[in-house]
Motif scaffolding. Structure first.
Motif, PDB file in Angstrom:
ATOM      1  N   PRO A   1      21.015  47.659   6.524  1.00 18.10           N
ATOM      2  CA  PRO A   1      20.526  49.027   6.452  1.00 18.10           C
ATOM      3  C   PRO A   1      19.853  49.367   5.109  1.00 18.10           C
ATOM      4  N   LEU A   2      20.074  48.793   4.136  1.00 22.93           N
ATOM      5  CA  LEU A   2      19.314  48.894   2.825  1.00 22.93           C
ATOM      6  C   LEU A   2      17.877  48.468   2.892  1.00 22.93           C
ATOM      7  N   GLY A   3      17.422  47.817   3.716  1.00 25.12           N
ATOM      8  CA  GLY A   3      15.881  47.680   4.112  1.00 25.12           C
ATOM      9  C   GLY A   3      15.315  48.619   4.774  1.00 25.12           C
ATOM     10  N   ASP A   4      15.894  49.708   4.811  1.00 23.32           N
ATOM     11  CA  ASP A   4      15.178  50.955   5.731  1.00 23.32           C
ATOM     12  C   ASP A   4      14.868  50.766   6.916  1.00 23.32           C
ATOM     13  N   MET A   5      15.568  50.661   8.118  1.00 21.19           N
ATOM     14  CA  MET A   5      15.120  50.162   9.420  1.00 21.19           C
ATOM     15  C   MET A   5      15.678  51.280  10.353  1.00 21.19           C
ATOM     16  N   PRO A   6      14.943  52.378  10.268  1.00 24.56           N
ATOM     17  CA  PRO A   6      15.453  53.750  11.175  1.00 24.56           C
ATOM     18  C   PRO A   6      15.159  53.238  12.672  1.00 24.56           C
ATOM     19  N   ALA A   7      14.309  52.560  13.085  1.00 24.23           N
ATOM     20  CA  ALA A   7      14.362  51.906  14.297  1.00 24.23           C
ATOM     21  C   ALA A   7      15.253  51.188  14.856  1.00 24.23           C
ATOM     22  N   THR A   8      15.865  50.770  13.941  1.00 21.24           N
ATOM     23  CA  THR A   8      17.169  49.881  14.296  1.00 21.24           C
ATOM     24  C   THR A   8      18.504  50.739  14.269  1.00 21.24           C
ATOM     25  N   PHE A   9      18.728  51.547  13.017  1.00 18.72           N
ATOM     26  CA  PHE A   9      19.817  52.104  12.916  1.00 18.72           C
ATOM     27  C   PHE A   9      19.747  53.738  13.323  1.00 18.72           C
ATOM     28  N   THR A  10      18.700  54.137  13.661  1.00 16.77           N
ATOM     29  CA  THR A  10      18.230  55.563  13.869  1.00 16.77           C
ATOM     30  C   THR A  10      18.322  56.452  12.674  1.00 16.77           C
ATOM     31  N   TYR A  11      18.395  55.672  11.326  1.00 17.29           N
ATOM     32  CA  TYR A  11      18.570  56.703   9.986  1.00 17.29           C
ATOM     33  C   TYR A  11      17.687  55.882   9.025  1.00 17.29           C
ATOM     34  N   SER A  12      17.397  56.585   8.053  1.00 12.43           N
ATOM     35  CA  SER A  12      16.469  56.121   7.095  1.00 12.43           C
ATOM     36  C   SER A  12      17.407  55.787   5.578  1.00 12.43           C
ATOM     37  N   VAL A  13      17.077  55.038   4.799  1.00 14.70           N
ATOM     38  CA  VAL A  13      17.689  54.793   3.764  1.00 14.70           C
ATOM     39  C   VAL A  13      16.675  54.829   2.559  1.00 14.70           C
ATOM     40  N   PRO A  14      16.704  56.070   1.798  1.00 17.45           N
ATOM     41  CA  PRO A  14      15.437  55.827   0.605  1.00 17.45           C
ATOM     42  C   PRO A  14      15.913  54.954  -0.486  1.00 17.45           C
ATOM     43  N   GLU A  15      14.744  54.465  -1.172  1.00 16.74           N
ATOM     44  CA  GLU A  15      14.869  53.445  -2.020  1.00 16.74           C
ATOM     45  C   GLU A  15      15.858  53.779  -3.089  1.00 16.74           C
ATOM     46  N   GLU A  16      16.163  54.996  -3.585  1.00 11.49           N
ATOM     47  CA  GLU A  16      16.858  55.168  -4.951  1.00 11.49           C
ATOM     48  C   GLU A  16      18.523  55.099  -4.280  1.00 11.49           C
ATOM     49  N   ARG A  17      18.622  55.595  -2.919  1.00  8.47           N
ATOM     50  CA  ARG A  17      20.030  55.438  -2.587  1.00  8.47           C
ATOM     51  C   ARG A  17      20.392  54.155  -2.569  1.00  8.47           C
ATOM     52  N   ALA A  18      19.376  53.274  -1.906  1.00  5.31           N
ATOM     53  CA  ALA A  18      19.630  51.773  -1.545  1.00  5.31           C
ATOM     54  C   ALA A  18      19.951  51.186  -3.043  1.00  5.31           C
ATOM     55  N   LEU A  19      19.231  51.412  -4.038  1.00  2.23           N
ATOM     56  CA  LEU A  19      19.394  51.083  -5.327  1.00  2.23           C
ATOM     57  C   LEU A  19      21.019  51.151  -5.840  1.00  2.23           C
ATOM     58  N   GLU A  20      21.186  52.488  -5.707  1.00  2.00           N
ATOM     59  CA  GLU A  20      22.316  52.948  -6.203  1.00  2.00           C
ATOM     60  C   GLU A  20      23.633  52.267  -5.393  1.00  2.00           C
ATOM     61  N   THR A  21      23.491  51.943  -4.069  1.00  4.32           N
ATOM     62  CA  THR A  21      24.404  51.218  -3.431  1.00  4.32           C
ATOM     63  C   THR A  21      24.537  49.851  -3.892  1.00  4.32           C
ATOM     64  N   ILE A  22      23.304  49.267  -3.975  1.00  3.29           N
ATOM     65  CA  ILE A  22      23.141  47.859  -4.468  1.00  3.29           C
ATOM     66  C   ILE A  22      24.022  47.645  -5.978  1.00  3.29           C
ATOM     67  N   ARG A  23      23.719  48.655  -6.741  1.00  2.00           N
ATOM     68  CA  ARG A  23      24.111  48.609  -8.026  1.00  2.00           C
ATOM     69  C   ARG A  23      25.911  48.539  -7.904  1.00  2.00           C
ATOM     70  N   ALA A  24      26.337  49.550  -6.987  1.00  2.00           N
ATOM     71  CA  ALA A  24      27.762  49.675  -6.721  1.00  2.00           C
ATOM     72  C   ALA A  24      28.411  48.537  -6.137  1.00  2.00           C
ATOM     73  N   ILE A  25      27.746  47.793  -5.250  1.00  7.34           N
ATOM     74  CA  ILE A  25      28.260  46.672  -4.605  1.00  7.34           C
ATOM     75  C   ILE A  25      28.423  45.575  -5.739  1.00  7.34           C
ATOM     76  N   PHE A  26      27.619  45.413  -6.862  1.00  7.05           N
ATOM     77  CA  PHE A  26      27.947  44.446  -8.098  1.00  7.05           C
ATOM     78  C   PHE A  26      28.912  44.860  -8.911  1.00  7.05           C
ATOM     79  N   LYS A  27      29.583  45.880  -8.779  1.00 10.43           N
ATOM     80  CA  LYS A  27      30.631  46.378  -9.252  1.00 10.43           C
ATOM     81  C   LYS A  27      32.057  46.594  -8.749  1.00 10.43           C
ATOM     82  N   SER A  28      32.076  46.172  -7.259  1.00 10.61           N
ATOM     83  CA  SER A  28      32.960  46.427  -6.335  1.00 10.61           C
ATOM     84  C   SER A  28      33.937  45.094  -6.039  1.00 10.61           C
ATOM     85  N   PRO A  29      34.880  45.124  -5.493  1.00  9.09           N
ATOM     86  CA  PRO A  29      35.544  44.146  -5.122  1.00  9.09           C
ATOM     87  C   PRO A  29      35.230  43.156  -4.007  1.00  9.09           C
ATOM     88  N   ILE A  30      34.274  43.706  -3.177  1.00  7.67           N
ATOM     89  CA  ILE A  30      33.474  43.027  -2.174  1.00  7.67           C
ATOM     90  C   ILE A  30      32.481  41.888  -2.798  1.00  7.67           C
TER      91      ILE A  30
END
Length: 315
Positions: free
Chosen positions: A31-60
């Motif tokens: 979803p972080l690749g912004d694939m609205p045709a696949t997922f029916t929603y878009s993910v703007p770049e800044e939200r994707a970057l916030e999510t990726i930064r959060a991943i690298f602070k998470s237990p996952i």
């Protein structure tokens, strides 16, 4: 590598003969690749970057992307954050996948090398920790295994130090089984084929286990119907769900509501509780989904509900 430390530790398993220690949860970055045709929603770049930064602070501490996700956009966005961090943080495993040319359909050995080189460039890495041959159903087993074909070229890339561990990720279970049985691959991903609604991959996990291959189950929510619920999102494997799937999902949802347990909890733990599966990939597109998913994985489920779920599943 950076010295960032994960948050609270999730239990880890050894991912087959890769030797990698990974948690039972893996962040899916499609979803972080912004694939609205696949997922029916878009993910703007800044939200994707916030999510990726959060991943690298998470237990996952395990994340999965692919060259085809947004035709490189997911990898590019991850690469931006990796540059900020100075590389993949210690304790985290990043996996990606080598893909066909999305414009021409080229699935040659030469295309696999181009895909690997582009992934290295977009991610800003010298070596890909774990790379899968992706969607081999777009070629044939014979063509994939041919001299100078996709598999041989990826093996060569591994010998050259461009790839640390090599896996295979795809759809059709009979085809995936043939690849695992070659003993070339160290890990394998099956998607949308081991959920409450579809357990086609059940014998595949046994094959992986026999061959010492790391087993990764992707899309336990069937791309959304088992997370959001069939009444809110009646789609399975990125398309309209069949009437049979919708009706069965409604029965699951009704049972879960009687026990005050979210359907997503049961759908996720159906995969997590299978000891043959080393990690389960969950697509995420917002930072808050990380903590939410950890909570879903840790929510207690009454035995009575499991019995009811099994009765519905096998009916």
């Amino acid at each position: 590598m950076t010295d960032s430390q994960p948050g609270p530790i999730l239990p880890v398993r050894t991912l087959g003969k890769t030797g990698l220690e990974v948690p039972g949860l893996c962040v899916g970055c499609a979803p972080l690749g912004d694939m609205p045709a696949t997922f029916t929603y878009s993910v703007p770049e800044e939200r994707a970057l916030e999510t990726i930064r959060a991943i690298f602070k998470s237990p996952i501490t395990f994340m999965d992307t692919a060259a085809s996700y947004g035709d490189g956009e997911s990898e590019r966005r991850i690469g931006i954050v990796l540059k900020e961090l100075g590389g993949v943080p210690v304790g985290y495993t990043l996996a990606t996948k080598a893909d066909r040319d999305l414009q021409t359909g080229d699935f040659s050995g030469d295309q696999m090398r181009r895909s690997v080189e582009r992934s290295l460039r977009l991610l800003g890495l010298d070596c890909l920790p774990l790379l899968y041959l992706h969607d081999p159903e777009y070629t044939t087993f014979e063509a994939a295994m041919a001299p100078n074909g996709p598999v041989e070229v990826l093996q060569r890339c591994k010998e050259e130090g461009l790839i640390e561990h090599l896996g295979v990720a795809g759809g059709p279970i009979d085809l995936m089984t043939r690849f695992v049985e070659t003993d070339i691959f160290e890990a394998a991903i099956s998607h949308n084929r081991y959920t409450l609604l579809n357990t086609e991959a059940d014998p595949f996990w046994d094959v992986c286990q026999r061959h010492g291959v790391g087993a990764v189950n992707a899309a336990p929510y069937g791309s959304g119907i088992l997370a959001k619920g069939p009444r809110a999102y009646a789609r399975y494997e990125y398309d309209e769900a069949s009437r049979e799937y919708v009706e069965k999902a409604m029965k699951f949802d009704d049972a879960c509501q009687r026990y005050h347990v979210p359907l997503a909890v049961v759908a996720l733990q159906f995969s997590l509780r299978d000891s043959r599966i080393h990690s389960t990939v969950i697509g995420m597109s917002r930072p808050e989904r990380l903590d939410e998913t950890v909570k879903l994985a840790q929510t207690p489920i009454p035995d009575e509900l499991w019995r009811e779920i099994e009765s519905i599943r096998l009916s």
